[in-house]
Write a protein that holds these residues in place. Structure first.
Motif, PDB file in Angstrom:
ATOM      1  N   VAL A  86       1.052  -1.238   0.173  1.00 37.79           N
ATOM      2  CA  VAL A  86      -0.007   0.024   0.004  1.00 37.79           C
ATOM      3  C   VAL A  86       0.760   1.306  -0.025  1.00 37.79           C
ATOM      4  CG1 VAL A  86      -1.907   1.197   1.350  1.00 37.79           C
ATOM      5  CG2 VAL A  86      -2.095  -1.306   1.101  1.00 37.79           C
ATOM      6  N   LEU A  87       0.744   2.090  -1.022  1.00 37.40           N
ATOM      7  CA  LEU A  87       1.632   3.385  -1.175  1.00 37.40           C
ATOM      8  C   LEU A  87       0.723   4.515  -0.379  1.00 37.40           C
ATOM      9  CD1 LEU A  87       2.605   3.095  -4.982  1.00 37.40           C
ATOM     10  CD2 LEU A  87       3.849   2.172  -2.816  1.00 37.40           C
ATOM     11  N   ALA A  88      -0.412   4.627  -0.585  1.00 29.55           N
ATOM     12  CA  ALA A  88      -1.247   5.672  -0.141  1.00 29.55           C
ATOM     13  C   ALA A  88      -2.885   5.300   0.007  1.00 29.55           C
ATOM     14  CB  ALA A  88      -1.421   6.598  -1.250  1.00 29.55           C
ATOM     15  N   VAL A  89      -3.423   5.780   1.055  1.00 27.79           N
ATOM     16  CA  VAL A  89      -4.751   5.535   1.515  1.00 27.79           C
ATOM     17  C   VAL A  89      -5.846   6.769   1.365  1.00 27.79           C
ATOM     18  CG1 VAL A  89      -6.073   4.475   3.153  1.00 27.79           C
ATOM     19  CG2 VAL A  89      -3.965   3.538   2.871  1.00 27.79           C
ATOM     20  N   ALA A 135      -7.107   2.490  -1.975  1.00 28.63           N
ATOM     21  CA  ALA A 135      -5.702   2.379  -1.673  1.00 28.63           C
ATOM     22  C   ALA A 135      -5.007   2.384  -3.195  1.00 28.63           C
ATOM     23  CB  ALA A 135      -5.384   1.474  -0.744  1.00 28.63           C
ATOM     24  N   ARG A 136      -4.007   3.163  -2.993  1.00 29.25           N
ATOM     25  CA  ARG A 136      -3.110   2.833  -3.987  1.00 29.25           C
ATOM     26  C   ARG A 136      -2.000   1.760  -3.892  1.00 29.25           C
ATOM     27  NH1 ARG A 136      -3.839   4.551  -9.432  1.00 29.25           N
ATOM     28  NH2 ARG A 136      -1.753   5.021 -10.358  1.00 29.25           N
ATOM     29  N   SER A 172      -0.441   3.107   4.571  1.00 27.24           N
ATOM     30  CA  SER A 172       0.622   3.248   3.987  1.00 27.24           C
ATOM     31  C   SER A 172       1.649   2.081   4.470  1.00 27.24           C
ATOM     32  CB  SER A 172       1.262   4.286   3.775  1.00 27.24           C
ATOM     33  OG  SER A 172       0.272   5.362   3.080  1.00 27.24           O
TER      34      SER A 172
END
Length: 225
Positions: free
Chosen positions: A166-169, A184-185, A206
């Motif tokens: 997970v990079l960003a939420v 989520a990215r 993240s």
């Protein structure tokens, strides 16, 4: 296991509620293709939740949930197959094949009329029917996988298994339903997807490493030009 609609804050329990939701979406949808009595329309909520509606006359024949997401992959040579699905390759910037993919495609109705071969940046949305947090990543995680399990099945389906970081939420909510969901990215094997799950199912942050079984919907914006 979360339903596709629940993953974007549009879960309903009664047929009448589903019909009402679809009717409201139809009235505010953008038409992207029309061929005689058949039309394709896209409704997007302020939260990013999205429904693709295929109509025949006044009847809504198919409803596909997805999410408005930024591109994170490159799709090459998508081909329509039986059942309204698409098979395609995901490639890197050097046109090397990363994996195959079986998915729903927002712009499927525009594919036949496009100049071939078709390739370009695409968003890949995974509706997380089953998601588990398996650990934390302090740096690069080896062995990330994206397996298009539905591409090799006897009956092709737009499903996949993936592991990713997970990079960003972002937390989102649909005002008409009051339901919250998480977008989520996620970095998987060679590209990024946007993973959508009902809020807190599970709680994502993240750096989480996730194991996902989900439904795959892609968008290739270049087909609309």
């Amino acid at each position: 296991m979360a339903s596709n609609l629940a993953c974007i804050g549009l879960d309903v329990w009664r047929r009448s509620d589903f019909r009402d939701m679809v009717a409201a979406a139809r009235s505010g949808a953008e038409t992207i293709a029309k061929d005689g009595e058949v039309g394709v329309h896209i409704w997007t909520d302020e939260s990013g939740a999205r429904l693709i509606l295929t109509t025949e006359g006044d009847l809504v024949r198919v409803v596909t949930p997805t999410f408005y997401a930024a591109p994170g992959a490159i799709i090459s040579e998508p081909q329509a197959i039986d059942g309204g699905l698409v098979l395609a390759e995901l490639v890197n910037q050097h046109d090397e094949v990363i994996t195959e993919i079986a998915c729903q495609l927002e712009e499927l109705s525009l594919l036949a009329g496009a100049e071939q071969p078709v390739t370009g940046p695409a968003s890949v949305v995974v509706l997380g029917n089953s998601v588990q947090v398996t650990g934390r990543a302090d740096g690069a995680v080896p062995g990330l996988v994206f397996e298009p399990t539905g591409a090799y099945a006897a009956s092709t389906d737009a499903v996949a298994h993936l592991t990713g970081v997970v990079l960003a939420v972002e937390q989102r909510a649909v005002s008409s339903t009051g339901q919250a969901f998480t977008a989520a990215r996620v970095q998987t094997d060679g590209f990024q997807v946007t993973l959508c799950v009902p809020a807190g199912d599970p709680q994502l942050a993240s750096g989480d490493v996730v194991d996902v079984e989900g439904y795959v919907v892609a968008s290739l914006p270049a087909l609309r030009r």
